[in-house]
Structures are given as C-alpha cells and as structure tokens.
Design a protein around this motif. Structure first.
Motif, PDB file in Angstrom:
ATOM      1  N   GLY A  35     -11.796   8.170  -3.566  1.00  0.00           N
ATOM      2  CA  GLY A  35     -10.231   8.435  -4.082  1.00  0.00           C
ATOM      3  C   GLY A  35      -9.138   7.765  -3.976  1.00  0.00           C
ATOM      4  O   GLY A  35      -9.240   6.692  -3.256  1.00  0.00           O
ATOM      5  N   TRP A  36      -8.294   7.814  -4.822  1.00  0.00           N
ATOM      6  CA  TRP A  36      -6.999   7.029  -4.671  1.00  0.00           C
ATOM      7  C   TRP A  36      -6.068   8.126  -4.480  1.00  0.00           C
ATOM      8  O   TRP A  36      -6.212   9.308  -5.167  1.00  0.00           O
ATOM      9  CB  TRP A  36      -6.549   6.350  -6.155  1.00  0.00           C
ATOM     10  N   PHE A  37      -5.027   7.948  -3.856  1.00  0.00           N
ATOM     11  CA  PHE A  37      -3.862   8.867  -3.369  1.00  0.00           C
ATOM     12  C   PHE A  37      -2.578   8.096  -3.414  1.00  0.00           C
ATOM     13  O   PHE A  37      -2.582   6.819  -3.412  1.00  0.00           O
ATOM     14  CB  PHE A  37      -3.990   9.617  -1.782  1.00  0.00           C
ATOM     15  N   ARG A  38      -1.590   8.786  -3.584  1.00  0.00           N
ATOM     16  CA  ARG A  38      -0.163   8.138  -3.369  1.00  0.00           C
ATOM     17  C   ARG A  38       0.802   8.700  -2.824  1.00  0.00           C
ATOM     18  O   ARG A  38       0.686   9.986  -2.567  1.00  0.00           O
ATOM     19  CB  ARG A  38       0.249   7.546  -4.759  1.00  0.00           C
ATOM     20  N   GLN A  39       1.754   8.163  -2.223  1.00  0.00           N
ATOM     21  CA  GLN A  39       2.744   8.845  -1.504  1.00  0.00           C
ATOM     22  C   GLN A  39       4.167   8.218  -1.760  1.00  0.00           C
ATOM     23  O   GLN A  39       4.457   6.975  -1.667  1.00  0.00           O
ATOM     24  CB  GLN A  39       2.591   8.840   0.067  1.00  0.00           C
ATOM     25  N   THR A  90       5.932   5.281  -8.788  1.00  0.00           N
ATOM     26  CA  THR A  90       6.408   4.506  -7.712  1.00  0.00           C
ATOM     27  C   THR A  90       6.049   5.179  -6.469  1.00  0.00           C
ATOM     28  O   THR A  90       6.340   6.394  -6.163  1.00  0.00           O
ATOM     29  CB  THR A  90       7.951   4.099  -7.499  1.00  0.00           C
ATOM     30  N   ALA A  91       5.171   4.434  -5.588  1.00  0.00           N
ATOM     31  CA  ALA A  91       4.481   5.030  -4.370  1.00  0.00           C
ATOM     32  C   ALA A  91       3.658   3.866  -3.844  1.00  0.00           C
ATOM     33  O   ALA A  91       3.491   2.871  -4.100  1.00  0.00           O
ATOM     34  CB  ALA A  91       3.673   6.136  -4.531  1.00  0.00           C
ATOM     35  N   GLN A 113       1.740  -1.136  -2.163  1.00  0.00           N
ATOM     36  CA  GLN A 113       3.069  -0.501  -2.952  1.00  0.00           C
ATOM     37  C   GLN A 113       2.888  -1.066  -4.322  1.00  0.00           C
ATOM     38  O   GLN A 113       2.945  -2.122  -4.789  1.00  0.00           O
ATOM     39  CB  GLN A 113       4.285  -1.332  -1.918  1.00  0.00           C
ATOM     40  N   VAL A 114       3.367   0.289  -4.959  1.00  0.00           N
ATOM     41  CA  VAL A 114       3.766  -0.007  -6.581  1.00  0.00           C
ATOM     42  C   VAL A 114       4.844   0.284  -6.720  1.00  0.00           C
ATOM     43  O   VAL A 114       5.330   1.376  -6.405  1.00  0.00           O
ATOM     44  CB  VAL A 114       2.657   0.748  -7.298  1.00  0.00           C
TER      45      VAL A 114
END
Length: 118
Positions: A35-39, A90-91, A113-114
């Motif tokens: 999975g991919w997650f982001r914060q 952005t996350a 980081q994106v």
C-alpha cells in the motif's frame, strides 16, 4: 517483516507527474499486499492506494483517475505513478506491506516527500 525504502519524491509544479518507487527486501514480496499512504502537515496519515498479493488494486477517491499503483514482483518493487498533481497532494508518502496471513500493514518505509507547487 520486510524492509521498505521509498524513492522518487521531489518538487513538482501543479499538473505535473512523479513516480514513486518502494523497494522491498527481507521477505517474500509476492505474498504481501503493498500500500501507499501519505501524511500532510498537521493531518493524519491517509490511505492512497493498494496492490494486493492476489492482484487486486484499490484507490482513495482523491487518487482515482490520477494515480496508478503497480508492482514488479521480480524486482520486489511497488510503484505509484502520480499524474495531474495538485498542491493538496503535498505530503510525505509512505509505502507499507501487509502479509497475506494477517492482512495488516506491519512494515513501513521511511517516507519520501512530495511537494506540489501552485
């Protein structure tokens, strides 16, 4: 558990694209759902996409139509192609692995980081 290392993040203008990679080691990659997650700053970590060990995929509503998850079991790598990026994307992006036996994400990468500029 497996060890996960993400790469491919960076700074991109709105409307641009990035491809994230997550290389796994130390386990039988094909038996994991990835999975991919982001914060984002000040927000909780959220689900983005999954590619299951059985070949299924799933996406958050915010990712549908713009992001594509893929995997290469021979390379023990999962990818996230992100197109039409928006500033709200952005996350810090994390990949995670869930073993077939439990279905729970128990291995996490360090994040990449994106940043999407408007």
């Amino acid at each position: 558990q497996v060890q996960l290392v993400e790469s491919g993040g960076g700074l991109v203008q709105a409307g641009g694209s990035l491809r994230l990679s997550c290389a796994a080691s130390g386990g039988t990659f094909s038996s994991y759902s990835m999975g991919w997650f982001r914060q984002a700053p000040g927000k909780e970590r959220e689900f983005v996409a999954v590619f299951t060990w059985s070949g299924g995929t799933g996406y958050a509503e915010s990712a549908k139509g713009r992001f594509t998850i893929s995997r290469d079991n021979a390379k023990s790598t999962v990818y996230l192609q992100m197109n039409s990026l928006k500033p709200e994307d952005t996350a810090v992006y994390y990949c995670a692995a869930a073993p077939r036996a439990s279905g729970k994400y128990d291995s996490w990468g360090q994040g990449t980081q994106v940043t999407v500029s408007s």
